[in-house]
Design an enzyme around this catalytic site. Structure first.
Site, mmCIF file in Angstrom:
data_model
loop_
_atom_site.group_PDB
_atom_site.id
_atom_site.type_symbol
_atom_site.label_atom_id
_atom_site.label_comp_id
_atom_site.label_asym_id
_atom_site.label_seq_id
_atom_site.Cartn_x
_atom_site.Cartn_y
_atom_site.Cartn_z
ATOM 1 N N HIS A 159 3.424 19.370 0.479
ATOM 2 C CA HIS A 159 4.465 18.856 1.357
ATOM 3 C C HIS A 159 4.059 17.634 2.180
ATOM 4 O O HIS A 159 4.885 17.061 2.879
ATOM 5 C CB HIS A 159 4.846 20.000 2.300
ATOM 6 C CG HIS A 159 6.200 19.872 2.899
ATOM 7 N ND1 HIS A 159 6.979 18.736 2.807
ATOM 8 C CD2 HIS A 159 6.934 20.741 3.618
ATOM 9 C CE1 HIS A 159 8.117 18.931 3.440
ATOM 10 N NE2 HIS A 159 8.116 20.137 3.948
ATOM 11 N N TYR A 189 15.348 26.277 14.588
ATOM 12 C CA TYR A 189 14.983 24.925 14.158
ATOM 13 C C TYR A 189 15.659 24.591 12.830
ATOM 14 O O TYR A 189 15.754 25.434 11.934
ATOM 15 C CB TYR A 189 13.463 24.815 13.994
ATOM 16 C CG TYR A 189 13.030 23.558 13.279
ATOM 17 C CD1 TYR A 189 12.823 22.388 13.987
ATOM 18 C CD2 TYR A 189 12.883 23.524 11.896
ATOM 19 C CE1 TYR A 189 12.463 21.222 13.349
ATOM 20 C CE2 TYR A 189 12.532 22.362 11.241
ATOM 21 C CZ TYR A 189 12.323 21.217 11.968
ATOM 22 O OH TYR A 189 11.980 20.061 11.329
ATOM 23 N N THR A 243 11.874 13.132 9.099
ATOM 24 C CA THR A 243 12.872 14.062 9.626
ATOM 25 C C THR A 243 12.886 14.030 11.151
ATOM 26 O O THR A 243 11.961 13.537 11.787
ATOM 27 C CB THR A 243 12.574 15.514 9.196
ATOM 28 O OG1 THR A 243 11.298 15.888 9.720
ATOM 29 C CG2 THR A 243 12.589 15.662 7.689
#
Length: 812
Positions: free
Chosen positions: A360, A491, A504
């Site tokens: 990621h 979240y 993001t």
């Protein structure tokens, strides 16, 4: 793409859009013109240098939004303390840190990028179940193509076509309403590996990679798949033949024996431990182990061929996220040994179920979602072209047919599978055994549950005037409150790829409006009041989402200020300064998100940022010599960054499920997909009441639909007149009649009869039926019927008709 080309460039949304629109329609949408010999390469990154830079928000605005996000999570005293801390921060450290951040950002791609990479790469815990998300693809709509080798070969060829489009810069850029998005992450997707070192991890990449790695029964194989021009050198049949040979060869070694050499388990270790073991593998320069490791690191991606057939949705999700754990005679034979978590992985089960697990650090969920969607779509289109050669293609141009090329034109390639042979000395054998037992422990500590809600989806939500994402976000809060009676931090990531190298921003889903809604919903209130509260909460959520998409949320800004403060301490050489947060923080996913949907919150002093953005508790740290800024020292900082419901929306018709591990010991990780006619949810936790939470979500979805239908029949979504009329009816109804109607009627035969209550007759005229709600499920049913057909002519005709429908309804 270079990050230095900023001087003299008109950076704006309009400039980027204009550059993108300068390309012909065929380049911007190859599917619209499937025969495109005049392909114009360069569109993928054409607008990059004209994208606007990620803005640094105003400090006072950030602090105000920070307080607004915390208020519904705190009691009055806690919130008063936080207000005092923020006021102190604005008077003292805040403005100075803000000015330092602006100076730091000069000449940078964006102000958060390096801090973002550091927070991922300095994360020392295992990446499996903590960092890596997964996508579970829909099955191939042609059942006959869902055997393992055929499905895997098809996915590989489509993935290589995607690689080729990126490398030749022919992949049309992502866009939102015509506005092109940053495409930088696609250049980091292939040939990339996370490399652990003694001092954090690094990202290594071979931009000329031409081979793939195939993992089967924990054994490693490789072969070349591209030439120097990034053209495919193997047909799907060639790839399938190679995979068949690999499966046969791997099965010759008993699985108990193969597990003893399943080196992929080491990639699940603590990063510093894994770094030391890599040093062992590289100890002898030019050794077999060193060469094998380099081949794995530099591969385009990993293809994992599992021997199991997970049956339930939860089992499939677990298999894609962390593999299965199954111990026989003291030996691990589960699929958890058949992985390499430091790279992009395509996973295919024995029954053809397929998914993607990805590292990621350099890519968010939105990027991998595009890859997954295009790969899935291309597998269908290529099969369609075997029936009708004029069927469209996703790609502006395609590789020359490998079967018609002169083999000499391939260059120096190895198309025959090679098995990697590791030299398993005592040190590696012992380390592998310990790594596997720790991994098995980690898997046993987590559980997964899925919900495939079929009753309604996006079409119904929008028909009722709600944002689908906001509607589902309120469902999470309402279901949790119904179980626990508490308001907890939630979240959700918002994509900021409209900016250069954007990643993001954190959406703080709990607002005063959402709190009012969940309390109203669970109270004894009229349906109209509940729906009105829901509408206000959804509207507020949509407002916050839009702000975050414009990079105007508070989290990333405050996180950057925290990092600037930490850097100042490090530069001054304060002892043990690094123990105060930075070396144990990491952002998280998706999705955009997508989200892909991938991502996270800001780090706290005694916290570890975990998957999809929340922080989990870590051991107390030693005191440092410097005074921490008041905002970061306040309890509210940890409160906001201790996420209990970590959520991410990553929707696409190609996906069946999407998810990630829980972000903290007392929280849930929730990946969700909102489809036209349904909602798919994968929830994970460390053995909280995950199944019960999923049941509560399903009950909420059904209950809120009942309320919405009731109000719709009364003529308005919030008909106050109707409510007052009912109140008047209750007020003037004779009390005796009401009292005498209480209780159940006991009949002569011992049976009981309950008083009549209002029934809600379900109908199909509220937007839940018809082609507006057609999705892959209907296609699968049609093709299943096709598979049972005896007449080959009928079979081909059904395939053609249903693929045609799929093409018309596919969203890219």
């Amino acid at each position: 793409m270079s990050t230095a080309h900023t001087n003299g460039v008109d950076r704006s949304e309009e400039a980027a859009k204009e550059t993108s629109q300068s390309f012909p329609a065929e380049a911007r949408d190859p599917l619209a013109s499937h025969i495109n010999p005049k392909s114009k390469p360069g569109i993928t990154f054409a607008h990059q240098d004209k994208l606007p830079k990620l803005p640094i928000p105003d400090l006072e605005s950030t602090c105000k939004k920070y307080l607004n996000a915390l208020k519904p999570l705190q009691n009055p005293k806690e919130h008063h303390d936080t207000i005092m801390a923020v006021q102190e921060f604005l008077k003292s450290d805040g403005p100075d840190l803000h000015e330092k951040l602006k100076k730091y950002a000069v000449g940078k791609a964006n102000y958060i990028e390096q801090f973002w990479y550091d927070s991922y790469l300095n994360f020392d815990n295992p990446v499996v179940l903590n960092l890596n998300p997964f996508f579970l693809l829909e099955d191939d709509p042609t059942p006959a193509r869902n055997n393992q080798v055929t499905r895997a070969a098809s996915l590989v060829v489509s993935a290589l076509s995607f690689v080729r489009a990126v490398r030749r810069e022919e992949l049309p850029p992502d866009n939102v309403r015509g506005q092109p998005l940053c495409m930088y992450q696609y250049s980091r997707l292939f040939g990339t590996a996370r490399i652990p070192t003694e001092n954090g991890c690094q990202i290594g990449q071979d931009p000329t990679a031409k081979h793939i790695i195939v993992l089967c029964h924990g054994q490693f194989y490789w072969f070349d798949v591209l030439d120097d021009n990034s053209d495919l050198i193997m047909t799907e049949k060639d790839v399938a033949l190679n995979l068949s040979v690999i499966v046969d060869d791997a099965s010759e070694v008993p699985i108990q024996e193969a597990a003893k050499g399943a080196l992929g388990v080491l990639s699940t270790e603590n990063r510093k431990v894994w770094s030391g073991l890599r040093d062992v593998l590289h100890r002898e320069e030019g050794s077999n182990n060193s060469d094998c490791l380099n081949i794995v690191d530099s591969a385009l991606f990993i293809l994992c061929l599992d021997y199991t057939e997970p049956q339930t949705g939860a089992e499939l999700c677990m298999n894609m996220l962390c593999g299965s754990s199954k111990v026989e005679r003291g030996v691990q034979v589960g699929t958890c040994t058949n992985r390499w978590y430091d790279k992009l992985q395509i996973i295919v089960c024995k029954n053809g179920s397929a998914g993607i697990n990805f590292e990621h650090t350099g890519v968010d969920g939105h990027t991998v979602l595009r890859f997954a969607s295009d790969v899935y779509t291309d597998t269908i289109l290529r099969f369609a072209r075997t029936i009708n050669g004029q069927a469209p293609s996703l790609w502006a141009s395609t590789s020359p047919d490998p079967a018609k090329r002169d083999p000499e034109s391939f260059g120096d390639v190895q198309t025959t599978p090679h098995k990697l042979e590791w030299d398993m000395g005592p040190e590696l054998s012992t380390a592998l055994r310990f790594a596997e037992t720790r991994l098995a422990d980690l898997i046993q500590q987590n559980e997964f549950e899925t919900l495939d809600f079929p009753h309604y989806g996006k079409n119904f939500m929008t028909s009722m005037g709600f944002s689908p994402d906001a509607f589902v976000q309120m469902a999470f809060q309402a279901a949790y409150y119904g179980l626990y009676g508490r308001i907890e931090c939630v979240y959700e990531p918002a994509m900021t790829k409209a900016f250069y190298h954007g990643r993001t921003e954190a959406i703080r889903s709990v607002t005063q409006e959402s709190v009012d809604f969940v309390r109203t919903f669970w109270g004894e209130n009229p349906a109209a009041q509940k729906v009105e509260a829901l509408r206000k909460a959804c509207q507020k959520h949509s407002e916050i989402t839009k702000e975050c998409a414009k990079a105007q949320g508070p989290d990333r800004h405050l996180y950057a200020l925290y990092c600037i403060w930490q850097r100042a301490i490090d530069e001054e050489g304060a002892e043990m300064a690094s123990s105060d947060g930075m070396d144990s923080t990491r952002p998280s996913s998706p999705i955009g998100s997508e989200k892909v949907n991938s991502v996270i919150g800001s780090p706290g002093r005694n916290s570890v940022i975990s998957e999809n953005g929340s922080l989990s508790s870590s051991p107390p740290v030693h005191a440092v010599q410097h005074s921490m800024p008041a905002l970061f020292a306040d309890a509210g900082w940890d409160k906001l960054n201790t996420t209990i419901l970590s959520t991410s929306n990553c929707g696409n018709p190609s996906l069946r499920q999407f998810g990630f591990g829980p972000t903290s010991g007392d929280g849930f990780g929730i990946g969700y997909i909102i489809k036209d006619g349904g909602v798919s949810i994968c929830a994970s936790s460390k053995h909280r009441q995950t199944a019960r939470f999923i049941d509560a979500l399903e009950s909420y979805f059904l209950e809120i639909r009942k309320l919405l239908r009731q109000l719709k029949r009364r003529g308005t979504s919030a008909d106050k007149t109707a409510s007052r009329a009912r109140e008047a009816e209750e007020k003037h109804r004779p009390k005796a009649t009401r009292i005498k109607s209480r209780g159940r009627i006991i009949l002569a035969d011992g049976k009981t009869q309950s008083p009549a209550t209002e029934s809600v007759t379900e109908s199909d005229d509220d937007g839940l039926g018809g082609y507006g709600f057609f999705d892959a499920g209907m296609l699968l049913q049609a093709l299943k019927a096709k598979d049972e057909a005896q007449d080959p002519a009928i079979e081909k005709d059904v395939v053609r008709r249903n693929i045609g429908r799929r093409l018309k309804l596919m969203e890219y």
